[in-house]
Design a protein around this motif. Sequence first.
Motif, PDB file in Angstrom:
ATOM      1  N   ALA A  10     -10.577 -18.064  49.120  1.00 47.96           N
ATOM      2  CA  ALA A  10     -11.647 -17.003  49.163  1.00 47.96           C
ATOM      3  C   ALA A  10     -12.424 -16.002  50.047  1.00 47.96           C
ATOM      4  O   ALA A  10     -12.712 -17.167  51.279  1.00 47.96           O
ATOM      5  CB  ALA A  10     -13.636 -17.699  48.503  1.00 47.96           C
ATOM      6  N   VAL A  11     -12.660 -15.273  50.282  1.00 46.19           N
ATOM      7  CA  VAL A  11     -12.735 -14.367  51.685  1.00 46.19           C
ATOM      8  C   VAL A  11     -13.816 -13.328  51.114  1.00 46.19           C
ATOM      9  O   VAL A  11     -14.453 -12.819  50.085  1.00 46.19           O
ATOM     10  CB  VAL A  11     -11.864 -12.663  51.846  1.00 46.19           C
ATOM     11  CG1 VAL A  11     -11.832 -11.935  53.545  1.00 46.19           C
ATOM     12  CG2 VAL A  11     -10.172 -14.092  52.006  1.00 46.19           C
ATOM     13  N   ALA A  12     -14.447 -13.195  52.140  1.00 46.76           N
ATOM     14  CA  ALA A  12     -16.547 -12.582  52.305  1.00 46.76           C
ATOM     15  C   ALA A  12     -16.773 -11.452  53.281  1.00 46.76           C
ATOM     16  O   ALA A  12     -16.263 -12.380  54.416  1.00 46.76           O
ATOM     17  CB  ALA A  12     -17.508 -13.740  52.374  1.00 46.76           C
ATOM     18  N   GLY A  13     -17.069 -10.761  52.587  1.00 47.81           N
ATOM     19  CA  GLY A  13     -17.118  -9.572  53.842  1.00 47.81           C
ATOM     20  C   GLY A  13     -17.150  -7.692  53.010  1.00 47.81           C
ATOM     21  O   GLY A  13     -17.091  -8.044  51.440  1.00 47.81           O
ATOM     22  N   GLU A  14     -16.589  -6.979  54.213  1.00 45.72           N
ATOM     23  CA  GLU A  14     -17.153  -5.763  53.693  1.00 45.72           C
ATOM     24  C   GLU A  14     -15.644  -4.821  53.118  1.00 45.72           C
ATOM     25  O   GLU A  14     -14.143  -5.983  53.136  1.00 45.72           O
ATOM     26  CB  GLU A  14     -17.313  -4.510  54.724  1.00 45.72           C
ATOM     27  CG  GLU A  14     -16.426  -4.517  55.823  1.00 45.72           C
ATOM     28  CD  GLU A  14     -16.514  -5.804  56.709  1.00 45.72           C
ATOM     29  OE1 GLU A  14     -16.329  -6.088  57.738  1.00 45.72           O
ATOM     30  OE2 GLU A  14     -17.146  -6.931  56.826  1.00 45.72           O
ATOM     31  N   ASN A  15     -15.273  -4.032  52.250  1.00 46.97           N
ATOM     32  CA  ASN A  15     -14.139  -2.995  52.341  1.00 46.97           C
ATOM     33  C   ASN A  15     -14.624  -1.639  53.287  1.00 46.97           C
ATOM     34  O   ASN A  15     -15.580  -1.834  52.847  1.00 46.97           O
ATOM     35  CB  ASN A  15     -14.612  -2.662  50.819  1.00 46.97           C
ATOM     36  CG  ASN A  15     -13.892  -4.048  50.340  1.00 46.97           C
ATOM     37  OD1 ASN A  15     -12.696  -3.746  49.770  1.00 46.97           O
ATOM     38  ND2 ASN A  15     -14.689  -4.209  49.499  1.00 46.97           N
ATOM     39  N   VAL A  16     -13.757  -0.879  53.638  1.00 50.23           N
ATOM     40  CA  VAL A  16     -13.862   0.904  54.416  1.00 50.23           C
ATOM     41  C   VAL A  16     -12.783   0.930  53.828  1.00 50.23           C
ATOM     42  O   VAL A  16     -12.001   0.705  53.546  1.00 50.23           O
ATOM     43  CB  VAL A  16     -13.876  -0.059  55.894  1.00 50.23           C
ATOM     44  CG1 VAL A  16     -14.058   0.992  56.417  1.00 50.23           C
ATOM     45  CG2 VAL A  16     -15.283  -1.047  56.390  1.00 50.23           C
ATOM     46  N   ILE A  17     -13.613   2.436  53.473  1.00 56.07           N
ATOM     47  CA  ILE A  17     -11.782   2.974  53.605  1.00 56.07           C
ATOM     48  C   ILE A  17     -11.474   4.253  54.805  1.00 56.07           C
ATOM     49  O   ILE A  17     -12.466   4.083  56.028  1.00 56.07           O
ATOM     50  CB  ILE A  17     -13.027   5.122  52.508  1.00 56.07           C
ATOM     51  CG1 ILE A  17     -12.588   4.055  51.445  1.00 56.07           C
ATOM     52  CG2 ILE A  17     -11.750   5.492  52.855  1.00 56.07           C
ATOM     53  CD1 ILE A  17     -11.696   3.897  50.586  1.00 56.07           C
ATOM     54  N   GLY A  46       1.600 -14.972  48.886  1.00 54.23           N
ATOM     55  CA  GLY A  46       1.409 -16.157  47.755  1.00 54.23           C
ATOM     56  C   GLY A  46       0.561 -17.309  47.591  1.00 54.23           C
ATOM     57  O   GLY A  46       0.006 -17.964  46.726  1.00 54.23           O
ATOM     58  N   SER A  47      -0.958 -17.185  48.121  1.00 57.71           N
ATOM     59  CA  SER A  47      -1.677 -17.672  47.909  1.00 57.71           C
ATOM     60  C   SER A  47      -2.786 -17.172  47.477  1.00 57.71           C
ATOM     61  O   SER A  47      -3.272 -16.029  48.434  1.00 57.71           O
ATOM     62  CB  SER A  47      -2.675 -18.414  49.071  1.00 57.71           C
ATOM     63  OG  SER A  47      -1.499 -19.271  50.241  1.00 57.71           O
ATOM     64  N   PRO A  48      -2.943 -17.323  46.317  1.00 60.29           N
ATOM     65  CA  PRO A  48      -4.499 -15.925  45.577  1.00 60.29           C
ATOM     66  C   PRO A  48      -5.352 -16.115  46.163  1.00 60.29           C
ATOM     67  O   PRO A  48      -6.067 -17.058  46.212  1.00 60.29           O
ATOM     68  CB  PRO A  48      -4.121 -15.964  43.902  1.00 60.29           C
ATOM     69  CG  PRO A  48      -2.427 -17.062  44.273  1.00 60.29           C
ATOM     70  CD  PRO A  48      -2.410 -17.692  44.840  1.00 60.29           C
ATOM     71  N   ALA A  49      -6.285 -14.779  46.143  1.00 61.66           N
ATOM     72  CA  ALA A  49      -8.216 -15.221  47.128  1.00 61.66           C
ATOM     73  C   ALA A  49      -8.682 -13.962  45.374  1.00 61.66           C
ATOM     74  O   ALA A  49      -8.082 -12.995  45.109  1.00 61.66           O
ATOM     75  CB  ALA A  49      -7.442 -14.370  47.913  1.00 61.66           C
ATOM     76  N   SER A  50      -9.936 -14.602  46.277  1.00 60.36           N
ATOM     77  CA  SER A  50     -10.666 -13.831  45.103  1.00 60.36           C
ATOM     78  C   SER A  50     -11.755 -13.325  46.959  1.00 60.36           C
ATOM     79  O   SER A  50     -11.729 -13.521  47.604  1.00 60.36           O
ATOM     80  CB  SER A  50     -11.798 -14.949  44.731  1.00 60.36           C
ATOM     81  OG  SER A  50     -11.129 -15.671  44.351  1.00 60.36           O
ATOM     82  N   LEU A  51     -12.119 -11.836  46.530  1.00 64.11           N
ATOM     83  CA  LEU A  51     -12.999 -11.394  47.378  1.00 64.11           C
ATOM     84  C   LEU A  51     -14.509 -11.631  47.030  1.00 64.11           C
ATOM     85  O   LEU A  51     -14.729 -11.334  45.884  1.00 64.11           O
ATOM     86  CB  LEU A  51     -12.593  -9.866  47.735  1.00 64.11           C
ATOM     87  CG  LEU A  51     -12.902  -9.332  48.943  1.00 64.11           C
ATOM     88  CD1 LEU A  51     -12.561  -9.859  49.719  1.00 64.11           C
ATOM     89  CD2 LEU A  51     -12.604  -7.833  48.770  1.00 64.11           C
ATOM     90  N   ILE A  52     -14.765 -12.089  47.948  1.00 64.45           N
ATOM     91  CA  ILE A  52     -16.582 -12.167  47.915  1.00 64.45           C
ATOM     92  C   ILE A  52     -17.135 -10.412  48.467  1.00 64.45           C
ATOM     93  O   ILE A  52     -17.464 -10.568  49.833  1.00 64.45           O
ATOM     94  CB  ILE A  52     -17.176 -13.085  48.388  1.00 64.45           C
ATOM     95  CG1 ILE A  52     -16.846 -14.341  47.901  1.00 64.45           C
ATOM     96  CG2 ILE A  52     -18.630 -13.312  48.574  1.00 64.45           C
ATOM     97  CD1 ILE A  52     -17.066 -15.966  48.850  1.00 64.45           C
ATOM     98  N   ALA A  53     -17.711  -9.456  47.978  1.00 61.67           N
ATOM     99  CA  ALA A  53     -17.906  -8.556  48.510  1.00 61.67           C
ATOM    100  C   ALA A  53     -18.675  -7.423  47.573  1.00 61.67           C
ATOM    101  O   ALA A  53     -18.796  -7.976  46.439  1.00 61.67           O
ATOM    102  CB  ALA A  53     -16.832  -7.593  48.372  1.00 61.67           C
TER     103      ALA A  53
END
Length: 324
Positions: A10-17, A46-53
């Motif tokens: 699980a990765v927490a943080g931002e999206n940016v254009i 090969g290591s599936p992730a979720s995004l906390i955003a």
Amino acid sequence: MTDTRAYPIAVAGENVIDLVPTGADTYRALAGGSPANIAIAATRLGSPASLIARVGSDAFGTRIRNRLAADGISPRYLVDAAEPSSLAVVTFDEHRRAAYDFWFTGTADGQWTSDELPDPLGSDVQALHVGSVALHLEPGGTALFRMILREHARGAVTLTLDPNVRPDIAGDVPAIRRRLEALVPLCDVVKASDEDMRHLYPDLDPVEAARLWRDSGPALVVVTQGPDGATAVTPHEAVAVGAPEAEVVDTVGAGDAFMGALLHALATRDLLGGTNVGTLRALPPDDLRPVLEYATAAATLTCTREGANPPTADELDAWLKSSA
């Protein structure tokens, strides 16, 4: 249909254009953001992730969601935000190294409230990665810090950090340094660029600064050094690896590809999860070196492509074979 697949990261943080120049007065809009790039990099390998955003309400927000879905990122922790998406205008120097001008004021990133963050994380999560701008924007930075404190106390996941220091948008350097020095002892793996360390500790060699961080608690602190490779500081000794030679198109997303590949390499060696921190802390240099080499190769291959476009496992394997 309910998604029953496991997402160990699980990765927490931002999206940016990212607005990337294509000519003197033209730009191409590419979805990026360090945490989103890291989640995609790990998933492609090969290591599936979720995004906390938090995802913006504008047309760019739709593009962000489409990008994440195309790479198989779990949307279970995404929050629909009323605010617009964050923007970054990219410029390149003569070596195609990227610099950024950011628009974060009033955007979706950094507006977290505690009730928007997952509590608890899914039972399939083995690692929680945090970092970049979202850690320092308020009120969201405080909410994320509380989640990290909670997960540290719970002891069920490996906590990893990539500060991705941006003084021009995250506040003055002393304030950034104070927050990071509070976070680093809570984390098990920390990755920082030599540029990050020079921002934070201008009077210290970046590897020496990494040793100070390592002594505060993490099992592993890694400093990436661009074309010079990377150095990991462990409880035992420093392990340095070089970077493969390659023709650089740009450096956008290279550090993120390194971090995603590092997470994947640790996952494939059963080194993620709260019960494995002791094993990670005792990892011999000969076992750590191939992990660093793999992550460095992923970052280098990313530099041969435009924008934040980390490789798949097949692409990286083929490139490594052709470079041998």
